[in-house]
Scaffold this motif. Structure first.
Motif, PDB file in Angstrom:
ATOM      1  N   TYR A 139       0.833  -1.199   0.000  1.00 41.50           N
ATOM      2  CA  TYR A 139       0.000   0.000   0.000  1.00 41.50           C
ATOM      3  C   TYR A 139       0.869   1.251   0.000  1.00 41.50           C
ATOM      4  CZ  TYR A 139      -4.140  -2.792   0.981  1.00 41.50           C
ATOM      5  OH  TYR A 139      -5.172  -3.679   0.891  1.00 41.50           O
ATOM      6  N   SER A 140       0.394   2.275  -0.692  1.00 36.35           N
ATOM      7  CA  SER A 140       1.113   3.554  -0.721  1.00 36.35           C
ATOM      8  C   SER A 140       0.895   4.273   0.603  1.00 36.35           C
ATOM      9  CB  SER A 140       0.612   4.416  -1.869  1.00 36.35           C
ATOM     10  OG  SER A 140      -0.703   4.860  -1.592  1.00 36.35           O
ATOM     11  N   LEU A 141       1.691   5.302   0.835  1.00 36.80           N
ATOM     12  CA  LEU A 141       1.535   6.079   2.062  1.00 36.80           C
ATOM     13  C   LEU A 141       0.158   6.709   2.143  1.00 36.80           C
ATOM     14  CD1 LEU A 141       5.034   7.810   2.338  1.00 36.80           C
ATOM     15  CD2 LEU A 141       4.266   5.672   3.340  1.00 36.80           C
ATOM     16  N   ALA A 142      -0.347   7.198   1.020  1.00 36.87           N
ATOM     17  CA  ALA A 142      -1.677   7.811   0.997  1.00 36.87           C
ATOM     18  C   ALA A 142      -2.754   6.780   1.321  1.00 36.87           C
ATOM     19  CB  ALA A 142      -1.941   8.459  -0.357  1.00 36.87           C
ATOM     20  N   GLU A 143      -2.603   5.584   0.777  1.00 40.14           N
ATOM     21  CA  GLU A 143      -3.582   4.529   1.050  1.00 40.14           C
ATOM     22  C   GLU A 143      -3.538   4.118   2.516  1.00 40.14           C
ATOM     23  OE1 GLU A 143      -3.664   2.290  -3.295  1.00 40.14           O
ATOM     24  OE2 GLU A 143      -2.052   1.837  -1.891  1.00 40.14           O
ATOM     25  N   ILE A 144      -2.352   4.024   3.084  1.00 42.75           N
ATOM     26  CA  ILE A 144      -2.217   3.676   4.503  1.00 42.75           C
ATOM     27  C   ILE A 144      -2.869   4.755   5.357  1.00 42.75           C
ATOM     28  CG2 ILE A 144      -0.562   3.381   6.389  1.00 42.75           C
ATOM     29  CD1 ILE A 144       1.327   2.072   4.317  1.00 42.75           C
ATOM     30  N   ALA A 145      -2.630   6.015   5.002  1.00 39.71           N
ATOM     31  CA  ALA A 145      -3.237   7.117   5.753  1.00 39.71           C
ATOM     32  C   ALA A 145      -4.757   7.013   5.725  1.00 39.71           C
ATOM     33  CB  ALA A 145      -2.777   8.460   5.187  1.00 39.71           C
ATOM     34  N   ALA A 146      -5.309   6.711   4.570  1.00 39.99           N
ATOM     35  CA  ALA A 146      -6.764   6.603   4.460  1.00 39.99           C
ATOM     36  C   ALA A 146      -7.292   5.406   5.251  1.00 39.99           C
ATOM     37  CB  ALA A 146      -7.167   6.477   2.989  1.00 39.99           C
ATOM     38  N   ILE A 147      -6.629   4.276   5.159  1.00 39.84           N
ATOM     39  CA  ILE A 147      -7.085   3.066   5.849  1.00 39.84           C
ATOM     40  C   ILE A 147      -7.056   3.252   7.359  1.00 39.84           C
ATOM     41  CG2 ILE A 147      -6.494   0.657   6.342  1.00 39.84           C
ATOM     42  CD1 ILE A 147      -5.520   0.483   3.395  1.00 39.84           C
ATOM     43  N   LEU A 148      -5.978   3.857   7.868  1.00 36.38           N
ATOM     44  CA  LEU A 148      -5.805   3.991   9.311  1.00 36.38           C
ATOM     45  C   LEU A 148      -6.261   5.348   9.847  1.00 36.38           C
ATOM     46  CD1 LEU A 148      -2.320   2.268   9.709  1.00 36.38           C
ATOM     47  CD2 LEU A 148      -4.600   1.280  10.055  1.00 36.38           C
ATOM     48  N   SER A 149      -6.868   6.171   8.993  1.00 31.11           N
ATOM     49  CA  SER A 149      -7.346   7.506   9.381  1.00 31.11           C
ATOM     50  C   SER A 149      -6.227   8.327  10.018  1.00 31.11           C
ATOM     51  CB  SER A 149      -8.538   7.401  10.335  1.00 31.11           C
ATOM     52  OG  SER A 149      -9.594   6.702   9.733  1.00 31.11           O
ATOM     53  N   LEU A 150      -5.112   8.405   9.312  1.00 27.07           N
ATOM     54  CA  LEU A 150      -3.964   9.180   9.776  1.00 27.07           C
ATOM     55  C   LEU A 150      -3.754  10.391   8.886  1.00 27.07           C
ATOM     56  CD1 LEU A 150      -1.451   6.236  10.303  1.00 27.07           C
ATOM     57  CD2 LEU A 150      -2.675   7.470  12.084  1.00 27.07           C
ATOM     58  N   ASN A 151      -3.017  11.351   9.399  1.00 26.36           N
ATOM     59  CA  ASN A 151      -2.610  12.498   8.607  1.00 26.36           C
ATOM     60  C   ASN A 151      -1.616  11.987   7.565  1.00 26.36           C
ATOM     61  OD1 ASN A 151      -1.427  14.766   7.518  1.00 26.36           O
ATOM     62  ND2 ASN A 151      -1.046  15.752   9.487  1.00 26.36           N
ATOM     63  N   PRO A 152      -1.889  12.195   6.257  1.00 30.31           N
ATOM     64  CA  PRO A 152      -0.986  11.675   5.227  1.00 30.31           C
ATOM     65  C   PRO A 152       0.456  12.153   5.385  1.00 30.31           C
ATOM     66  CG  PRO A 152      -3.021  12.439   4.233  1.00 30.31           C
ATOM     67  CD  PRO A 152      -3.066  12.850   5.680  1.00 30.31           C
ATOM     68  N   GLY A 153       0.642  13.337   5.922  1.00 31.10           N
ATOM     69  CA  GLY A 153       1.986  13.865   6.085  1.00 31.10           C
ATOM     70  C   GLY A 153       2.789  13.183   7.181  1.00 31.10           C
ATOM     71  N   SER A 154       2.115  12.466   8.071  1.00 27.52           N
ATOM     72  CA  SER A 154       2.829  11.835   9.182  1.00 27.52           C
ATOM     73  C   SER A 154       3.067  10.346   8.979  1.00 27.52           C
ATOM     74  CB  SER A 154       2.055  12.058  10.477  1.00 27.52           C
ATOM     75  OG  SER A 154       0.800  11.402  10.421  1.00 27.52           O
TER      76      SER A 154
END
Length: 177
Positions: A139-154
Motif C-alpha cells: 500500500y502507498s503512504l496515501a492509502e495507509i493514511a486513508a485506511i488507518l485515518s492518519l494524517n498523510p503527512g505523518s
C-alpha cells in the motif's frame, strides 16, 4: 513516436475552450511530456488520457491554468505508476518461481522466520504493526493514511518509527539476524 518539433506546445489560452477543444489542443503535448517520464508511448497515452479523465470528472475549482493542472496531474500519475511498478517488480522478484518447490530445509526456515516476525509484530503497538503490515502488502503512504485515518503527512515518520521499533524488538528477541 512524434518528435518535439511535430507537436505544438500546450495551449496556454484556454479560457473559452470547451473540454473537447482543450483535449484536442493539448493531448499530444501532454503525452509527449509524460513519455519523457515513463519511456513508453502507449503508457504515456494512457496516463495523459487518465489526466483528462480526472479533469472531466473532478475539475479544479479555478480554470485559470488548466494546462498546468493537467501537466501536474499527469506527471503525478506517471510517477505514482512508476513507483507501483517498481514495488511490484521488487515483490515479484522476491516470490518463488511458480512450480519451484522449496526444499524441506528452506520451507522450515521460512516457517520459522514467519513465526519470529509474527512474534515481533505481536509485541509491537497495534498501530505500528498495522503500519508495517500494510506497507509490506504494497500500500502507498496515501492509502495507509486513508485506511488507518492518519494524517498523510505523518505516515512516513510513523512508518520509520515502527520500522525502528520492529528492528529493536527483533534484535532483542532473536539476535542480530
Amino acid at each position: 513516436m512524434p518528435t518535439s518539433a511535430d507537436i505544438p506546445a500546450p495551449e496556454t489560452s484556454h479560457a473559452a475552450l470547451t473540454f473537447d477543444e482543450l483535449f484536442t489542443a493539448n493531448y499530444a503535448a501532454l503525452t509527449r511530456i509524460v513519455y519523457r517520464v515513463v519511456g513508453d508511448f502507449g503508457w504515456a497515452e494512457e496516463v495523459a488520457a487518465e489526466a483528462f479523465w480526472k479533469l472531466h470528472c473532478h475539475p479544479p475549482e479555478s480554470d485559470r491554468n488548466l494546462v498546468g493542472w493537467l501537466c501536474r496531474t499527469a506527471l503525478r500519475l506517471a510517477l505514482d505508476n512508476l513507483k507501483k511498478r517498481k514495488r511490484r517488480a521488487h515483490y515479484e522478484a522476491m516470490a518463488p518461481a511458480p512450480g519451484a518447490a522449496a526444499s524441506p530445509q528452506e520451507s522450515l526456515e521460512q516457517q520459522e522466520q514467519r513465526q519470529r516476525v509474527r512474534q515481533v509484530l505481536a509485541a509491537l503497538k497495534s498501530d505500528q504493526a498495522a503500519l508495517l503490515v500494510l506497507r509490506s502488502e504494497g500500500y502507498s503512504l496515501a492509502e495507509i493514511a486513508a485506511i488507518l485515518s492518519l494524517n498523510p503527512g505523518s505516515v512516513g515518520t510513523l512508518l520509520a518509527r515502527a520500522d525502528a521499533a520492529f528492528r529493536k524488538e527483533y534484535v532483542k528477541r532473536h539476535g542480530e539476524r
